[in-house]
Write a protein that holds these residues in place. Sequence first.
Motif, PDB file in Angstrom:
ATOM      1  N   SER A  82       7.425   6.298  -3.718  1.00 22.19           N
ATOM      2  CA  SER A  82       6.090   6.832  -3.992  1.00 22.19           C
ATOM      3  C   SER A  82       5.807   8.107  -3.209  1.00 22.19           C
ATOM      4  CB  SER A  82       5.033   5.786  -3.623  1.00 22.19           C
ATOM      5  OG  SER A  82       5.085   5.516  -2.218  1.00 22.19           O
ATOM      6  N   GLY A  83       6.635   8.376  -2.185  1.00 20.70           N
ATOM      7  CA  GLY A  83       6.394   9.517  -1.310  1.00 20.70           C
ATOM      8  C   GLY A  83       5.659   9.127  -0.039  1.00 20.70           C
ATOM      9  N   PHE A  84       5.195   7.887   0.037  1.00 18.73           N
ATOM     10  CA  PHE A  84       4.504   7.410   1.235  1.00 18.73           C
ATOM     11  C   PHE A  84       5.453   6.618   2.114  1.00 18.73           C
ATOM     12  CE2 PHE A  84       1.071   7.665  -2.022  1.00 18.73           C
ATOM     13  CZ  PHE A  84       0.374   8.713  -1.435  1.00 18.73           C
TER      14      PHE A  84
ATOM     15  N   ALA B 226      -2.024   7.681  -7.382  1.00 15.42           N
ATOM     16  CA  ALA B 226      -3.019   7.332  -8.402  1.00 15.42           C
ATOM     17  C   ALA B 226      -3.416   5.865  -8.318  1.00 15.42           C
ATOM     18  CB  ALA B 226      -2.475   7.644  -9.787  1.00 15.42           C
ATOM     19  N   ALA B 227      -2.513   5.032  -7.824  1.00 17.41           N
ATOM     20  CA  ALA B 227      -2.788   3.594  -7.706  1.00 17.41           C
ATOM     21  C   ALA B 227      -3.375   3.241  -6.341  1.00 17.41           C
ATOM     22  CB  ALA B 227      -1.515   2.798  -7.947  1.00 17.41           C
ATOM     23  N   GLY B 228      -3.683   4.255  -5.534  1.00 18.78           N
ATOM     24  CA  GLY B 228      -4.269   3.991  -4.222  1.00 18.78           C
ATOM     25  C   GLY B 228      -3.275   3.948  -3.088  1.00 18.78           C
ATOM     26  N   GLY B 229      -2.052   4.437  -3.316  1.00 20.98           N
ATOM     27  CA  GLY B 229      -1.048   4.434  -2.266  1.00 20.98           C
ATOM     28  C   GLY B 229      -1.354   5.441  -1.167  1.00 20.98           C
ATOM     29  N   MET B 230      -0.909   5.147   0.033  1.00 21.24           N
ATOM     30  CA  MET B 230      -1.052   6.071   1.158  1.00 21.24           C
ATOM     31  C   MET B 230      -0.143   5.626   2.294  1.00 21.24           C
ATOM     32  SD  MET B 230      -4.871   5.050   2.620  1.00 21.24           S
ATOM     33  CE  MET B 230      -5.662   5.534   1.099  1.00 21.24           C
ATOM     34  N   ASP B 231       0.045   6.500   3.257  1.00 22.29           N
ATOM     35  CA  ASP B 231       0.838   6.150   4.425  1.00 22.29           C
ATOM     36  C   ASP B 231       0.160   5.026   5.207  1.00 22.29           C
ATOM     37  OD1 ASP B 231       2.745   8.088   3.896  1.00 22.29           O
ATOM     38  OD2 ASP B 231       1.769   9.608   5.148  1.00 22.29           O
ATOM     39  N   VAL B 232       0.974   4.208   5.861  1.00 25.62           N
ATOM     40  CA  VAL B 232       0.463   3.142   6.723  1.00 25.62           C
ATOM     41  C   VAL B 232       1.044   3.340   8.112  1.00 25.62           C
ATOM     42  CG1 VAL B 232       0.338   0.661   7.161  1.00 25.62           C
ATOM     43  CG2 VAL B 232       0.263   1.517   4.805  1.00 25.62           C
TER      44      VAL B 232
ATOM     45  N   ARG C  94       0.827  -1.214   0.000  1.00 31.74           N
ATOM     46  CA  ARG C  94       0.000   0.000   0.000  1.00 31.74           C
ATOM     47  C   ARG C  94       0.858   1.259   0.000  1.00 31.74           C
ATOM     48  NH1 ARG C  94      -5.665   0.383   1.016  1.00 31.74           N
ATOM     49  NH2 ARG C  94      -6.215   2.285  -0.121  1.00 31.74           N
ATOM     50  N   ALA C  95       1.900   1.265   0.816  1.00 29.37           N
ATOM     51  CA  ALA C  95       2.755   2.456   0.886  1.00 29.37           C
ATOM     52  C   ALA C  95       3.656   2.577  -0.338  1.00 29.37           C
ATOM     53  CB  ALA C  95       3.600   2.422   2.153  1.00 29.37           C
ATOM     54  N   GLY C  96       3.941   1.448  -1.006  1.00 34.45           N
ATOM     55  CA  GLY C  96       4.824   1.486  -2.166  1.00 34.45           C
ATOM     56  C   GLY C  96       4.141   1.956  -3.429  1.00 34.45           C
ATOM     57  N   ARG C  97       2.814   2.056  -3.438  1.00 30.30           N
ATOM     58  CA  ARG C  97       2.086   2.477  -4.634  1.00 30.30           C
ATOM     59  C   ARG C  97       2.104   3.992  -4.778  1.00 30.30           C
ATOM     60  NH1 ARG C  97      -3.447  -0.806  -3.295  1.00 30.30           N
ATOM     61  NH2 ARG C  97      -2.568  -2.905  -3.242  1.00 30.30           N
ATOM     62  N   THR C  98       1.883   4.415  -5.989  1.00 27.57           N
ATOM     63  CA  THR C  98       1.691   5.845  -6.208  1.00 27.57           C
ATOM     64  C   THR C  98       0.304   6.242  -5.704  1.00 27.57           C
ATOM     65  OG1 THR C  98       0.734   5.519  -8.405  1.00 27.57           O
ATOM     66  CG2 THR C  98       3.144   5.759  -8.253  1.00 27.57           C
TER      67      THR C  98
END
Length: 550
Positions: free
Chosen positions: A142-144, A80-86, A74-78
Amino acid sequence: MSAPITEREWAEARRTATEVLPGVVEKLGLPKALISYQARVLELLESAACRVLFVEKSRRIGLTFGFASYAALRAGRTKAAGGMDVMYISYSQEMTREFIDACAMWARAFSNAALAVDEFLFDDSDKEGERSIQAFRIRFASGFEILALSSAPRTLRGKQGVVMIDEAAFVDSLPELLKAALAFLMWGGQVVVCSTHNGTENEFNKQIQDILSGRSKYSHIRIDFDQALKEGLYERICLVNGIEWTPEGEAKWRQEIIDFYGDGADEELFCIPTAGTGAWLPAPLIEARMTIDAEVIRLELPKDYLHLNSLQRAMLFQPTVIKVAAAVARLDKNRTHAFGFDFGRVADLSVATLLETDRVLRRREVLALEMRNVPGDEQKLLTKMILDGAPRLVGAAFDATGMGWTVAEDMGRHKGIKDAEHPGGLVEAIKFTSNSDWYRTEMPPLKAAFEDDAIALIKDEEHLTDLRIVKVIRGIPRVPDLRTGEVSKKRHGDFAVSLALAYYASRMQWHEYAYVPVPRAPSKFEETRSERDDGAPYRLGSMRRSRGIY
């Protein structure tokens, strides 16, 4: 644990399970990275409908390891692909360090896979991610990032993303922590609450009971120790440690773990919260819901009933038939009805309960029938009268344990058996066995109905006693092996079971169908003779019959 299973019995069961499909292990080849229950939880989290997930689990089944893979993905996605901090929260610093280590392992594995297609999980300057992986934080290209936080609610302030609360039943202030975490949902976040149990009065168990009762719409999954073993937990342990798996080895290891936890095995391994004491429903609450003034129809036949002649039997039985017929005739034809039946023949009563659902979805008890020492054919006759006479019947649930199966089967033959392969039937036969989950999942909604004033019962002292006898046993509300009443007229919580079955039946998924006849165009004669000679309107049906038009 609902029912003790010996080491020998477990070994035999596992041997049988693995011998059903010979050669399946060889065909599958190397095992997948995640055990099936770990993968099932991740699949649920990936679905858009799962905003909040509560997981009841056993200890030592590796579920946190599975959560770590989801966190890395989840954190590795961009974005746009649904990524977010965990954000990962637990009650101890050691657990948070272990989680970050597991995330790092998955992140490196995913990074290697990404490099094979010229994509980067970490910053280009650090493809292995070593500088991005710190004690309590992992940063992705990804920034997350994945963060390990303390269990203080204030640590979530100003953050957004996925929140994972591990061993939630043991954090200092779960209600406040949940309040802070659930705020993440406003901006598309996700909340995962996972734990073993820590008593019936713990906030974690209260949340689980709210989900089971239908008060809460959160997602829920339960994985106990035996389920994890059946899905391959010990086989994975053998693989990691280079040990050959055998049914006997698994049974021995299972028993050692159960013995290690001792009296705490039910709670630690089998998802059964402890410390449940006293009555399941308090008497004042039950009495507050007994607001209906109606007769409970009771039939008790003599022990020599079957030795009497037909006239004598009819004299004893017919008055009850008349009472049931009158009660059925009074039912509201505009309301839906649901039926529950707890079977008894020798030692216990048979109790039938019919519930009506009113306009505000309150279940009202509109018919109650008790039968003591009544033969099966007579029980079936009275039961069939109720099922046939109940308007808009949406479901019927029968106790099919032991001899009760004969009544359930015959009523199913008449109204249609409902099961997984035939969802359209009206009659569901339920076998109450010692390892059944029915009480665990279906009693909380009934209790919620009492607490929410969503049920109304006939005033009856013996029914009050039957409901009061229900106890929380090993975290599950059920009727204990205890009988009340006079020596010759003992009761075993019979009405409580019948009511639970009826309430369950009222919640079955059902579809109503009917037809409306197309109006027939009036004949020329009917158009010209719209009134009688005396000026009164014609009743066309009567006119047709009297004039011989048909």
